[in-house]
Scaffold this active site. Structure first.
Site, PDB file in Angstrom:
ATOM      1  CB  THR A 200      -5.833   6.615  -6.578  1.00  0.00           C
ATOM      2  OG1 THR A 200      -4.720   5.762  -6.631  1.00  0.00           O
ATOM      3  CG2 THR A 200      -7.005   6.001  -7.266  1.00  0.00           C
ATOM      4  NE  ARG A 228       0.872  -2.289  -6.023  1.00  0.00           N
ATOM      5  CZ  ARG A 228       0.027  -1.292  -5.783  1.00  0.00           C
ATOM      6  NH1 ARG A 228      -0.321  -0.477  -6.734  1.00  0.00           N
ATOM      7  NH2 ARG A 228      -0.480  -1.110  -4.584  1.00  0.00           N
ATOM      8  N   GLY A 230      -2.583  -2.682  -7.978  1.00  0.00           N
ATOM      9  CA  GLY A 230      -3.188  -2.371  -6.689  1.00  0.00           C
ATOM     10  C   GLY A 230      -4.666  -2.690  -6.724  1.00  0.00           C
ATOM     11  CG  ASP A 231      -7.085  -0.350  -4.171  1.00  0.00           C
ATOM     12  OD1 ASP A 231      -5.926   0.080  -4.386  1.00  0.00           O
ATOM     13  OD2 ASP A 231      -8.010   0.385  -3.779  1.00  0.00           O
ATOM     14  CB  THR A 251      -7.547   6.645  -2.774  1.00  0.00           C
ATOM     15  OG1 THR A 251      -6.158   6.932  -3.003  1.00  0.00           O
ATOM     16  CG2 THR A 251      -8.042   7.509  -1.634  1.00  0.00           C
ATOM     17  N   GLY A 252      -5.654   4.409  -1.471  1.00  0.00           N
ATOM     18  CA  GLY A 252      -4.824   4.024  -0.334  1.00  0.00           C
ATOM     19  C   GLY A 252      -3.859   2.924  -0.713  1.00  0.00           C
TER      20      GLY A 252
HETATM   21  N1  ASP Z   1      -4.751   2.387  -4.346  1.00  0.00           N
HETATM   22  C1  ASP Z   1      -3.715   2.733  -5.275  1.00  0.00           C
HETATM   23  C2  ASP Z   1      -2.823   1.533  -5.480  1.00  0.00           C
HETATM   24  O1  ASP Z   1      -2.563   0.814  -4.558  1.00  0.00           O
HETATM   25  C3  ASP Z   1      -2.869   3.872  -4.835  1.00  0.00           C
HETATM   26  C4  ASP Z   1      -3.617   5.091  -4.402  1.00  0.00           C
HETATM   27  O2  ASP Z   1      -4.772   5.017  -4.025  1.00  0.00           O
HETATM   28  O3  ASP Z   1      -3.037   6.173  -4.456  1.00  0.00           O
HETATM   29  O4  ASP Z   1      -2.330   1.372  -6.573  1.00  0.00           O
END
Ligand code: ASP
Length: 334
Positions: A200, A228, A230-231, A251-252
């Site tokens: 991200t 789906r 994410g955050d 990110t994560g």
């Molecule tokens: N946080 C992002 C998600 O869960 C993924 C990422 O940070 O690479 O979609």
């Protein structure tokens, strides 16, 4: 899942007088990094920082800087946002983004879009030109088109490296399923998709008026289910900005960041517990999330222009620029 090799605690020192900080996700494990990829990552981060700074130098707002920096990273195929987004389990690209400014606490987000070239610009349009905070899917795409934003064919988001990544995941899944005649796999037998998960992009900025802004944009996680989220598009999870505290982009592994309302938790600690941005981000990333194997990182710019990061991952593509134009770009410790 967090692997033992990547389960480390790390973060950057606190740098004062920062006007813009960015990240390009956790990225490759060190053992998989090549000189060519490293050069491309560093070039992308430098370009994003310069684009954002250009806006601030021209008298633009922190929102302008965040949007400009993120657009550069969205257009770069090596990062998992915009062009370069990961593939879903069904082999499509579904993109999410959010943006927030710290004075009014106005925010905008789009999620699961497949035809919007720059989701961060669509997120900003939702914030500034609609009465809503978040639009998803087809509704977000129709809105973006009506706003005159660049609409592309979904094939625009196809990249060879991300396609290879999903092909490998499908192969691993098929092999794992073939070994398990009962169908569903127990959690501990899931294929090792760790290395494809994160990438991200995000940015935090402060402008001449002292206003903070934050934004995040992503293709999500490789092999995610259709629909789906994410955050990254969720205000308070992947993105938050509050002029009384700080601007944050994360990110994560998004499911953990949603459950722990990570960016808002960091802001709340700064605001109500009166701890420094450094202590707050370390507590959330390297204590709370680490305890539950929630892999990830956050970048933080506080209301006084002090920038720092924390990660419980091996790397974090990141950079920052101070008011005098000094740029730092790092991937692992350097
Ligand atoms: N946080 C992002 C998600 O869960 C993924 C990422 O940070 O690479 O979609």
């Amino acid at each position: 899942m967090l692997t033992t090799t990547s389960c480390i605690s790390a973060g950057d020192e606190v740098t004062p007088n920062v006007i813009l900080g960015i990240h390009g996700g956790i990225g490759e494990d060190k053992k998989d990094m090549t000189p060519d990829l490293e050069a491309k990552v560093r070039a992308a981060l430098n370009a994003a920082l310069n684009a954002g700074k250009g806006k601030l130098d021209a008298g633009g707002s922190s929102l302008d800087a965040v949007e400009a920096a993120i657009r550069v990273m969205e257009d770069d195929p090596i990062l998992n946002a915009g062009k370069g987004a990961v593939f879903t389990h069904e082999g499509r690209n579904e993109l999410d983004a959010s943006i927030m400014e710290g004075k009014s606490k106005k925010a905008g987000a789009v999620a699961s879009v497949t035809t919007v070239k720059n989701p961060i610009t669509a997120a900003r349009a939702v914030m500034e030109k609609s009465k809503h905070v978040m639009l998803i899917g087809n509704g977000a795409e129709i809105f973006a088109g009506k706003q005159g934003l660049d609409i592309v064919d979904p094939s625009y988001f196809w990249t060879e490296h991300q396609w290879k990544a999903i092909l490998e995941v499908w192969k691993q899944e098929a092999e794992a399923k073939a070994k398990n005649e009962h169908g569903a796999l127990p959690e501990n037998q899931l294929p090792p998709i760790h290395k494809f998960k994160f990438g991200t992009v995000g940015a935090v900025a402060i402008d001449a008026m002292g206003n903070l802004a934050a934004g995040t944009s992503t293709g999500g996680m490789t092999n995610k289910m259709h629909g789906r989220l994410g955050d990254s598009p969720i205000i308070g999870a992947g993105t938050y900005a509050d002029n009384d505290a700080a601007a944050i982009s994360c990110t994560g592994h998004g499911e953990f960041f949603i459950r722990y309302a990570v960016s808002h938790e960091i802001v709340s600690q700064i605001k109500y517990k009166k701890v420094s941005a450094k202590d707050a981000v370390e507590d959330v990333i390297n204590r709370q999330l680490k305890e539950i194997n929630g892999e990830g990182a956050a970048i933080v710019l506080d209301k006084s222009g002090r920038f720092t990061t924390a990660r419980n991952s091996e790397g974090l593509y990141r950079g920052w620029i101070t008011a005098d134009g000094t740029i730092q770009v790092r991937i692992y410790d350097k």
